[in-house]
Design a protein around this motif. Structure first.
Motif, PDB file in Angstrom:
ATOM      1  N   ASP A  33       0.828  -1.213   0.000  1.00  0.00           N
ATOM      2  CA  ASP A  33       0.000   0.000   0.000  1.00  0.00           C
ATOM      3  C   ASP A  33       0.860   1.261   0.000  1.00  0.00           C
ATOM      4  OD1 ASP A  33      -2.274  -1.566   0.028  1.00  0.00           O
ATOM      5  OD2 ASP A  33      -2.637  -1.295   2.194  1.00  0.00           O
ATOM      6  N   ILE A  34       1.961   1.242   0.750  1.00  0.00           N
ATOM      7  CA  ILE A  34       2.855   2.408   0.788  1.00  0.00           C
ATOM      8  C   ILE A  34       3.418   2.666  -0.606  1.00  0.00           C
ATOM      9  CG2 ILE A  34       4.952   3.422   1.745  1.00  0.00           C
ATOM     10  CD1 ILE A  34       4.681   1.520   4.122  1.00  0.00           C
ATOM     11  N   PHE A  35       3.866   1.610  -1.266  1.00  0.00           N
ATOM     12  CA  PHE A  35       4.405   1.769  -2.617  1.00  0.00           C
ATOM     13  C   PHE A  35       3.339   2.305  -3.564  1.00  0.00           C
ATOM     14  CE2 PHE A  35       8.050  -0.839  -1.398  1.00  0.00           C
ATOM     15  CZ  PHE A  35       9.059  -0.249  -2.136  1.00  0.00           C
ATOM     16  N   ARG A  36       2.143   1.712  -3.522  1.00  0.00           N
ATOM     17  CA  ARG A  36       1.072   2.169  -4.421  1.00  0.00           C
ATOM     18  C   ARG A  36       0.736   3.636  -4.182  1.00  0.00           C
ATOM     19  NH1 ARG A  36      -0.093  -3.248  -3.934  1.00  0.00           N
ATOM     20  NH2 ARG A  36      -1.219  -3.068  -1.979  1.00  0.00           N
ATOM     21  N   TYR A  37       0.684   4.050  -2.916  1.00  0.00           N
ATOM     22  CA  TYR A  37       0.408   5.454  -2.590  1.00  0.00           C
ATOM     23  C   TYR A  37       1.468   6.371  -3.205  1.00  0.00           C
ATOM     24  CZ  TYR A  37       0.251   9.797   0.022  1.00  0.00           C
ATOM     25  OH  TYR A  37       0.226  11.122   0.353  1.00  0.00           O
ATOM     26  N   ASN A  38       2.742   6.015  -3.001  1.00  0.00           N
ATOM     27  CA  ASN A  38       3.832   6.843  -3.516  1.00  0.00           C
ATOM     28  C   ASN A  38       3.862   6.872  -5.043  1.00  0.00           C
ATOM     29  OD1 ASN A  38       5.855   8.007  -1.356  1.00  0.00           O
ATOM     30  ND2 ASN A  38       5.115   6.055  -0.564  1.00  0.00           N
ATOM     31  N   LYS A  40       1.158   6.324  -7.095  1.00  0.00           N
ATOM     32  CA  LYS A  40      -0.051   7.022  -7.556  1.00  0.00           C
ATOM     33  C   LYS A  40       0.095   8.535  -7.410  1.00  0.00           C
ATOM     34  CE  LYS A  40      -4.942   7.556  -6.543  1.00  0.00           C
ATOM     35  NZ  LYS A  40      -5.966   7.352  -5.550  1.00  0.00           N
ATOM     36  N   ASN A  41       0.671   8.968  -6.297  1.00  0.00           N
ATOM     37  CA  ASN A  41       0.795  10.393  -6.017  1.00  0.00           C
ATOM     38  C   ASN A  41       2.091  10.994  -6.545  1.00  0.00           C
ATOM     39  OD1 ASN A  41      -1.695  11.036  -4.423  1.00  0.00           O
ATOM     40  ND2 ASN A  41      -0.923   9.275  -3.282  1.00  0.00           N
ATOM     41  N   GLN A  42       2.855  10.178  -7.253  1.00  0.00           N
ATOM     42  CA  GLN A  42       4.092  10.653  -7.878  1.00  0.00           C
ATOM     43  C   GLN A  42       4.983  11.420  -6.895  1.00  0.00           C
ATOM     44  OE1 GLN A  42       5.154  10.214 -11.481  1.00  0.00           O
ATOM     45  NE2 GLN A  42       4.001   8.485 -10.689  1.00  0.00           N
ATOM     46  N   THR A  43       5.102  10.891  -5.667  1.00  0.00           N
ATOM     47  CA  THR A  43       6.004  11.501  -4.691  1.00  0.00           C
ATOM     48  C   THR A  43       7.441  11.307  -5.191  1.00  0.00           C
ATOM     49  OG1 THR A  43       6.357   9.497  -3.380  1.00  0.00           O
ATOM     50  CG2 THR A  43       4.411  10.854  -2.815  1.00  0.00           C
ATOM     51  N   GLN A  50       9.552   3.925  -9.272  1.00  0.00           N
ATOM     52  CA  GLN A  50       9.007   3.617 -10.596  1.00  0.00           C
ATOM     53  C   GLN A  50      10.116   3.329 -11.605  1.00  0.00           C
ATOM     54  OE1 GLN A  50       5.406   3.630 -11.257  1.00  0.00           O
ATOM     55  NE2 GLN A  50       6.282   2.314 -12.814  1.00  0.00           N
ATOM     56  N   THR A  51      11.259   4.013 -11.484  1.00  0.00           N
ATOM     57  CA  THR A  51      12.347   3.779 -12.439  1.00  0.00           C
ATOM     58  C   THR A  51      12.846   2.339 -12.360  1.00  0.00           C
ATOM     59  OG1 THR A  51      14.072   4.551 -10.922  1.00  0.00           O
ATOM     60  CG2 THR A  51      13.101   6.195 -12.397  1.00  0.00           C
ATOM     61  N   TYR A  52      12.873   1.764 -11.170  1.00  0.00           N
ATOM     62  CA  TYR A  52      13.283   0.368 -11.026  1.00  0.00           C
ATOM     63  C   TYR A  52      12.192  -0.572 -11.528  1.00  0.00           C
ATOM     64  CZ  TYR A  52      17.133   2.062  -8.198  1.00  0.00           C
ATOM     65  OH  TYR A  52      18.259   2.712  -7.770  1.00  0.00           O
ATOM     66  N   MET A  53      10.959  -0.258 -11.167  1.00  0.00           N
ATOM     67  CA  MET A  53       9.843  -1.124 -11.529  1.00  0.00           C
ATOM     68  C   MET A  53       9.642  -1.152 -13.040  1.00  0.00           C
ATOM     69  SD  MET A  53       7.488   0.024  -8.342  1.00  0.00           S
ATOM     70  CE  MET A  53       6.150  -1.127  -8.489  1.00  0.00           C
ATOM     71  N   ASP A  54       9.856  -0.020 -13.698  1.00  0.00           N
ATOM     72  CA  ASP A  54       9.720   0.041 -15.154  1.00  0.00           C
ATOM     73  C   ASP A  54      10.717  -0.876 -15.858  1.00  0.00           C
ATOM     74  OD1 ASP A  54       7.638   1.833 -14.987  1.00  0.00           O
ATOM     75  OD2 ASP A  54       8.856   3.605 -15.471  1.00  0.00           O
TER      76      ASP A  54
END
Length: 186
Positions: A33-38, A40-43, A50-54
């Motif tokens: 949930d923490i990851f999804r929040y960050n 989604k909100n582009q913190t 996101q750069t790693y996940m991509d």
């Protein structure tokens, strides 16, 4: 109260964390949930993750640690929390130790939910059918359980040596399991 809830996927960590959250009036915090929040909100932390996940890579421990530390610094966790999905490695255990020391807090208990492989497979297959989760294939389930055994299960020994571990049978009715946890915390 500051708790970790640990165990392999399908053991019921999220369900029990939600029940304990209601009982003790503290937030249940899932690292997912923490990851999804960050994200989604582009913190700034979410953009980095996101750069790693991509690239299909795991988010490195140092970034995961910073995301967890950021969450544990929020106002709603002043009176306690239940953390689900972290730590997963020994490096993360040490990072959590450092975070708590800096916050002048301590971990109260680590709840380890346990169930046989057969039970876990049945639960995850049922979840896949009910929720339409494409990541709950037999091969994916097997891989996640092997990863848990290899990387996360050894952490339970660390917490047992510290006198923080509460092992709980995660098989049975949800309310029965919850009562086992509550009795163990008393």
């Amino acid at each position: 109260m500051r708790l970790l809830i640990m165990g392999p996927q399908g053991v019921g960590k999220g369900t029990q964390a939600a029940l304990l959250s209601k009982r003790y009036g503290i937030p249940a915090i899932s690292t997912g949930d923490i990851f999804r929040y960050n994200l989604k909100n582009q913190t700034p932390l979410g953009v980095q993750a996101q750069t790693y996940m991509d690239k299909g890579q795991l988010v490195p421990d140092d970034l995961t640690n910073r995301i967890v530390e950021d969450r544990l610094g929020m106002d709603d966790v002043r009176n306690g929390w239940i953390l689900d999905g972290y730590p997963r490695t020994i490096a993360q255990v040490h990072a959590l130790d450092d975070m708590l020391a800096q916050m002048d807090q301590q971990l109260d208990h680590v709840i380890a939910l346990e169930a046989s492989r057969e039970v876990l497979f049945k639960r995850m297959e049922k979840r896949a059918k009910e929720e339409g989760r494409p990541d709950d294939t037999p091969a994916a389930i097997r891989e996640r359980l092997e990863t848990y055994d290899r990387e996360t299960a050894p952490l339970l020994d660390v917490f047992e040596q510290r006198g923080k571990l509460l092992s709980v049978d995660g098989v049975g009715e949800v309310d029965e399991i919850n009562q086992r946890i509550i009795q163990g915390l008393s």
